[in-house]
Structures are given as C-alpha cells and as structure tokens.
Motif scaffolding. Structure first.
Motif, PDB file in Angstrom:
ATOM      1  N   UNK A   5       0.835  -1.204   0.000  1.00 35.93           N
ATOM      2  CA  UNK A   5       0.000   0.000   0.000  1.00 35.93           C
ATOM      3  C   UNK A   5       0.872   1.257   0.000  1.00 35.93           C
ATOM      4  N   UNK A   6       1.872   1.262   0.859  1.00 38.08           N
ATOM      5  CA  UNK A   6       2.776   2.419   0.926  1.00 38.08           C
ATOM      6  C   UNK A   6       3.504   2.605  -0.409  1.00 38.08           C
ATOM      7  N   UNK A   7       3.990   1.522  -0.988  1.00 39.47           N
ATOM      8  CA  UNK A   7       4.690   1.611  -2.282  1.00 39.47           C
ATOM      9  C   UNK A   7       3.784   2.202  -3.363  1.00 39.47           C
ATOM     10  N   UNK A  43      -8.103  -1.165  -5.106  1.00 36.45           N
ATOM     11  CA  UNK A  43      -9.523  -1.137  -4.739  1.00 36.45           C
ATOM     12  C   UNK A  43      -9.699  -0.848  -3.258  1.00 36.45           C
ATOM     13  N   UNK A  44      -8.851  -1.433  -2.426  1.00 37.85           N
ATOM     14  CA  UNK A  44      -8.918  -1.160  -0.981  1.00 37.85           C
ATOM     15  C   UNK A  44      -8.498   0.274  -0.671  1.00 37.85           C
ATOM     16  N   UNK A  48     -10.842   3.317   1.084  1.00 40.23           N
ATOM     17  CA  UNK A  48     -10.449   4.134   2.241  1.00 40.23           C
ATOM     18  C   UNK A  48     -10.191   5.597   1.868  1.00 40.23           C
ATOM     19  N   UNK A  49     -10.422   5.936   0.600  1.00 40.49           N
ATOM     20  CA  UNK A  49     -10.296   7.318   0.171  1.00 40.49           C
ATOM     21  C   UNK A  49      -8.876   7.812  -0.036  1.00 40.49           C
ATOM     22  N   UNK A  50      -7.920   6.897  -0.193  1.00 42.09           N
ATOM     23  CA  UNK A  50      -6.518   7.289  -0.352  1.00 42.09           C
ATOM     24  C   UNK A  50      -6.126   7.507  -1.809  1.00 42.09           C
ATOM     25  N   UNK A  67      -4.916  10.684   0.708  1.00 45.00           N
ATOM     26  CA  UNK A  67      -3.711   9.894   0.508  1.00 45.00           C
ATOM     27  C   UNK A  67      -2.454  10.722   0.764  1.00 45.00           C
ATOM     28  N   UNK A  68      -2.460  11.962   0.272  1.00 42.75           N
ATOM     29  CA  UNK A  68      -1.332  12.869   0.536  1.00 42.75           C
ATOM     30  C   UNK A  68      -1.195  13.124   2.026  1.00 42.75           C
ATOM     31  N   UNK A  69      -2.328  13.346   2.684  1.00 37.75           N
ATOM     32  CA  UNK A  69      -2.304  13.614   4.123  1.00 37.75           C
ATOM     33  C   UNK A  69      -1.756  12.411   4.887  1.00 37.75           C
TER      34      UNK A  69
END
Length: 83
Positions: A5-7, A43-44, A48-50, A67-69
């Motif tokens: 996810x982080x990548x 999709x996940x 979560x709105x990222x 996502x930026x936040x």
C-alpha cells in the motif's frame, strides 16, 4: 496498511516531482509487486479514500488529498482501519 500500500501511494505521489496518474499495470511494472495484487490493493485504497479515479473508464488512478495527508503523517493509519 501494508508495504505494498505504501509503495503504491508513494509511486503515485512521486516525491520531489509531479504526482503521477497510473494504472495498476503501470504501477506493477515499476515496482516488485504483481499486477493482480496491485489491482486488489488499489480497490482497498480507493475504498479508504486514499486514491481516486483519474479516468475510471481507463482504470487510471491518482493520489487523493487524503492519501497525501496520510503520506505526510496528517492522517493516522488507525483512522483508516476504523472504516
């Protein structure tokens, strides 16, 4: 949140440069993650709105403000897991 996810989020964020808009296939091509796994994680992340669609018909995503936040430490991971 997982290392994948982080990548994904960091690939879209593209620190030090202009943010990118990418498909799961292009993210997979530029990371060590498989395309199907990237698609599932996208999709996940969207749930979560990222990330959000840049072009839904083409399956191209962009980083969302949330996502930026999260990447900047302004949103806690625990806030995401509660949803």
């Amino acid at each position: 949140m997982t290392p994948m996810d982080r990548d994904i989020l960091e690939r879209l964020w593209n620190p030090g440069n202009r943010e990118l808009v990418l498909s799961p296939r292009l993210i997979a091509e530029n990371t060590d993650w498989g395309r199907d796994a990237v698609r599932a994680h996208m999709l996940e992340l969207r749930k979560h709105g990222l990330v959000e669609y840049y072009d839904e018909d083409a399956g191209i995503y962009q980083l969302s403000e949330r996502g930026r936040q999260w990447l900047e430490g302004e949103v806690e991971t625990s806030e995401l897991e509660d949803e």
